[in-house]
Design an enzyme around this catalytic site. Structure first.
Site, mmCIF file in Angstrom:
data_model
loop_
_atom_site.group_PDB
_atom_site.id
_atom_site.type_symbol
_atom_site.label_atom_id
_atom_site.label_comp_id
_atom_site.label_asym_id
_atom_site.label_seq_id
_atom_site.Cartn_x
_atom_site.Cartn_y
_atom_site.Cartn_z
ATOM 1 N N GLU A 1 -0.712 -5.268 -3.789
ATOM 2 C CA GLU A 1 -0.262 -4.260 -2.855
ATOM 3 C C GLU A 1 0.202 -4.867 -1.488
ATOM 4 O OE1 GLU A 1 0.962 -1.435 -3.357
ATOM 5 O OE2 GLU A 1 0.110 -1.006 -5.236
ATOM 6 N N TYR A 16 0.097 3.376 3.733
ATOM 7 C CA TYR A 16 0.537 3.276 2.350
ATOM 8 C C TYR A 16 -0.395 2.365 1.610
ATOM 9 C CZ TYR A 16 2.392 1.149 -1.540
ATOM 10 O OH TYR A 16 2.168 0.813 -2.961
ATOM 11 N N ASP A 74 5.890 5.054 0.139
ATOM 12 C CA ASP A 74 6.613 3.907 0.459
ATOM 13 C C ASP A 74 8.274 4.037 0.159
ATOM 14 O OD1 ASP A 74 7.077 4.017 -2.252
ATOM 15 O OD2 ASP A 74 6.832 1.908 -3.012
#
Length: 358
Positions: A34, A117, A135
């Site tokens: 991520e 996020y 996102d």
DNA sequence: AAAGCGGGGAG
DNA sequence: CTCCCAGCTTT
């Protein structure tokens, strides 16, 4: 609006790409993926992800590694503060949390490099928590689903989209649902020329109904970026070594190595600029010789033309004034240091010349 | 040449 | 809380 989740999850179950980070629910691996996927496309991330995990297989291994080693594995990926924050967060998790990542988005968000996020992504994907993500992909999908005609960069609009992300999240399989939304945005609901004909949630899409999918999301116009000329020195000493400098740990290309130099100012020539920068940052004197190579490179808010000059070192022991560190190295040792893309091109030109001479 | 992509930190 | 800063790939 009826829930988009069933159709989206059914599509994801059929079509999901087989990315390396989808073969695990290990929080360390999910976290790494991520962070790398922030600001960076999937195809670019894959080889970096695999090399990084091979070099640092556990959060403990990453915490124990020197920052330079971490930056070297990040070299070329951009946004280097991500690597520095990753390293800091690994040390916090390893030393203060017994090597275990927190499972809730609120706790995750306290770690450096993890915002709203990324916290939602890790908690939903690795821990199965019902946490939303928003996102660029999700923003685009939602802006089209709702035919949103306001600029999505506005904070109030972003907040509204976060609320949608939360409200539409199904009770089960939040991680898969989040990944499905992002995958849909990446492969079907693309920025340009979206593939509405094969979209599993076309029936829910207001933009498709109105024929406005190519006008969504609405974005503010970007200001034109300034251009700078930069002079850099390929500085040789009497024993055939090169002087390289490490940039300050904060800011642009923080912690990366470079051929020292800087921005050209009004009314000075490039060689004058180079001599001034080397005095200001390292307190050394050089003889500026031939222009060696010219590299064009773009950053987020400006672009540069890098003029690299061959130089001969004359006097002054290098001082750490405007640099974090410096080193004399042979051409063959350059690969052990992390450089940005533009300086890597200068190194490529050096290697090409060396090959030609052999 | 322009668009796309999240988070940190200063003000 | 806003606003500003930040690298590279793809189109």
């Amino acid at each position: 609006m009826p829930s988009i989740a069933p159709a989206l999850l059914a599509w994801y179950d059929r079509e999901a790409a087989d990315f390396p980070w989808r073969r695990t629910h290990d929080a360390y691996a999910v976290w790494l993926s991520e962070i790398m996927l922030q600001q960076t496309q999937v195809e670019t991330v894959i080889p970096y992800y695999e090399r990084f995990l091979a070099a640092f297989p556990t959060v403990q291994a990453l915490a124990d590694a020197p920052l330079d080693t971490v930056l070297k594995r990040w070299e070329g990926l951009g946004y280097y503060s991500r690597a520095r924050n990753l390293h800091r967060a690994a040390q916090i998790v390893a030393q203060e949390m017994g090597g275990n990542f927190p499972s809730t988005a609120d706790e995750l968000e306290k770690l450096p490099g993890i915002g709203r996020y990324t916290a939602g992504a890790i908690s939903s994907i690795a821990f199965g928590q019902r946490a939303p993500v928003l996102d660029g992909n999700v923003i685009r999908v939602f802006a089209r689903l709702t035919d949103l005609n306001t600029e999505v960069t506005q904070n109030a609009v972003k907040m509204k989209l976060w609320t949608l992300a939360e409200d539409w999240l199904p009770a089960e399989r939040a991680g898969d649902y989040n990944q499905a939304l992002m995958e849909l945005g990446r492969t079907v609901c693309k920025p340009r020329n979206p593939l509405c004909g094969i979209c599993p949630i076309q029936a829910h899409c207001a933009a498709f109904t109105n024929g406005t999918q190519n006008e969504r999301p609405v974005k503010a116009k970007k200001a034109p970026v300034p251009h700078y000329d930069v002079a850099a020195g390929v500085i040789w000493n009497d024993v055939g070594q090169l002087l390289i400098a490490q940039r300050p740990l904060k800011g642009l290309l923080g912690g990366l190595w470079e051929f020292p130099g800087g921005k050209q100012e009004q009314g000075e020539t490039l060689p004058e600029c180079l001599k001034r920068e080397l005095r200001e940052e390292l307190a050394i004197e050089v003889e500026v010789e031939d222009l060696f190579t010219v590299v064009h490179h773009g950053f987020t808010h400006f672009k540069i033309t890098l003029h690299a000059f061959m130089c001969r070192y004359r006097s002054g022991a290098p001082q750490k004034i405007g640099v974090h560190d410096w080193a004399w190295v042979s051409v063959n040792e350059l690969d052990q240091y992390s450089f940005g893309k533009a300086d890597r091109e200068v190194i490529a030109a050096l290697n090409a010349r060396k090959t030609m001479l052999l």
